[in-house]
Enzyme design. Structure first.
Site, PDB file in Angstrom:
ATOM      1  N   CYS A 121       0.811  -1.224   0.000  1.00  0.00           N
ATOM      2  CA  CYS A 121       0.000   0.000   0.000  1.00  0.00           C
ATOM      3  C   CYS A 121       0.844   1.273   0.000  1.00  0.00           C
ATOM      4  O   CYS A 121       0.308   2.367  -0.216  1.00  0.00           O
ATOM      5  CB  CYS A 121      -0.926   0.001   1.207  1.00  0.00           C
ATOM      6  N   HIS A 259      -2.952   7.027   2.198  1.00  0.00           N
ATOM      7  CA  HIS A 259      -3.458   5.747   1.714  1.00  0.00           C
ATOM      8  C   HIS A 259      -4.856   5.530   2.273  1.00  0.00           C
ATOM      9  O   HIS A 259      -5.117   5.771   3.458  1.00  0.00           O
ATOM     10  CB  HIS A 259      -2.517   4.623   2.161  1.00  0.00           C
ATOM     11  N   ASN A 290     -10.422  -0.022  -0.083  1.00  0.00           N
ATOM     12  CA  ASN A 290      -8.962   0.011   0.030  1.00  0.00           C
ATOM     13  C   ASN A 290      -8.375  -0.652  -1.211  1.00  0.00           C
ATOM     14  O   ASN A 290      -8.461  -1.869  -1.384  1.00  0.00           O
ATOM     15  CB  ASN A 290      -8.540  -0.738   1.298  1.00  0.00           C
TER      16      ASN A 290
END
Length: 334
Positions: A121, A259, A290
């Site tokens: 990520c 993020h 996500n």
């Protein structure tokens, strides 16, 4: 030392354009809840997510990357022939070799150098750091950076701790030279902690899957409470260091784009950084879930679409995730 004719003068770097791809299929919380034993209300309360996008079989990591890249090139006014390096950040492409970067380069009509990057990520912020360095030192004039993920391929769809979080998508930027005396990408502040790698990790190796009859497909698992604490306790300091390295006060930011892990983490980070209310905060997780390395460009694109930021805005990016890895920098948005 190299002869003078073989050296390049230092120059600045900046983001020239951005493009994204959102898969066609929208998945609401009722569907996600049915598979995981949660309720739609619980998912909203714990994550802030209302919906996410799942890729169809034809929406591959490379294919989504190509679409996002094509849009970024158009936004930047740069042709594929002008790209010197293609970087693809992804943790979810199931084909180990070759990676998607050369395919993406080929499909956009480029024979540029191409390289794949897996920092989970944090991959997009890692990629910005690498691309900016290439432009500054003259290794490349234009770098095409794409984060592209099919997280639904690597997550157990019935996992009550993670399945409702993760989703698919792609986002790309073109990074090129800045005008003389200007710098559009600040120093990257990054790091890793492999000692805590098990907090976000696959539950088996491919070798174990191959050699163990009846073994389940290896899936990425996450220790949610521990990851939450790590993110809200450690990442504010990384963000502050990135702002300081760029010589930018947090009060002077126009946008904060972390993020898109979940909304509780995003809002807690913004609160702990004591950001003024006029700083636009990326909250695309509400509609996109996500998407790992794709989440930051997707969130930036959403802010642009909403009119919350414009060209020349100063934004702080921070990515963090499996590894554990993290990276942050201040950028000027195109």
């Amino acid at each position: 030392m190299l002869p003078r004719t073989q050296r390049t003068e230092a120059r600045g770097s900046r983001i020239l354009g951005i493009g994204v791809y959102r898969p066609r299929r929208v998945v609401g919380n009722d569907e996600a809840a049915d598979r995981t034993g949660r309720t739609a209300e619980w998912i909203v309360r714990r994550t802030g997510i209302l919906e996410r996008r799942y890729a169809s079989p034809d929406e591959t990591v490379a294919g989504m990357a190509v679409d996002a890249a094509t849009k970024a090139l158009a936004d930047a006014g740069v042709t594929a022939a002008e790209i010197d390096m293609v970087l693809v950040a992804s943790m979810s492409d199931l084909r180990q070799s070759p990676g998607p970067a050369p395919e993406v380069a080929h499909r956009i009509g480029s024979r540029a150098a191409a390289m794949d990057l897996n920092a989970a990520c944090a991959g997009f912020s890692y990629g910005i750091g690498l691309a900016a360095s290439m432009v500054r030192d003259g290794t490349a004039r234009h770098v095409l950076l794409i984060g592209s993920e099919r997280m639904t391929d690597i997550v157990d769809p019935h996992d009550p701790g993670a399945a409702f979080l993760f989703a698919d998508g792609a986002g790309a930027v073109v990074i090129g030279p800045a005008p003389a005396g200007e710098e559009g990408i600040g120093p990257v502040v990054w790091g890793s902690d492999g000692g805590r790698g098990e907090l976000i990790a696959h539950d088996a190796t491919w070798t174990q899957y191959r050699d163990t009859p009846g073994a389940a497909w290896p899936a990425m698992r996450m220790a949610g409470p521990e990851v939450f604490r790590w993110a809200i306790e450690d990442m504010p300091e990384t963000a502050r260091k990135a702002a300081a390295a760029a010589g930018v006060a947090l009060d002077d930011l126009d946008a904060f784009v972390p993020h898109q892990a979940n909304l509780r983490i995003i809002d807690t980070l913004a609160e702990r950084l004591e950001l003024p209310p006029d700083v636009a905060v990326g909250r695309d997780v509400v509609h996109s879930g996500n998407t790992s390395s794709a989440s930051i460009p997707l969130a930036v694109s959403r802010l642009r679409e909403l009119g919350a930021v414009g060209g020349g805005a100063t934004a702080l990016f921070i990515g963090f995730g499996a590894g554990l890895t993290w990276a942050a920098q201040v950028v000027t948005l195109p």
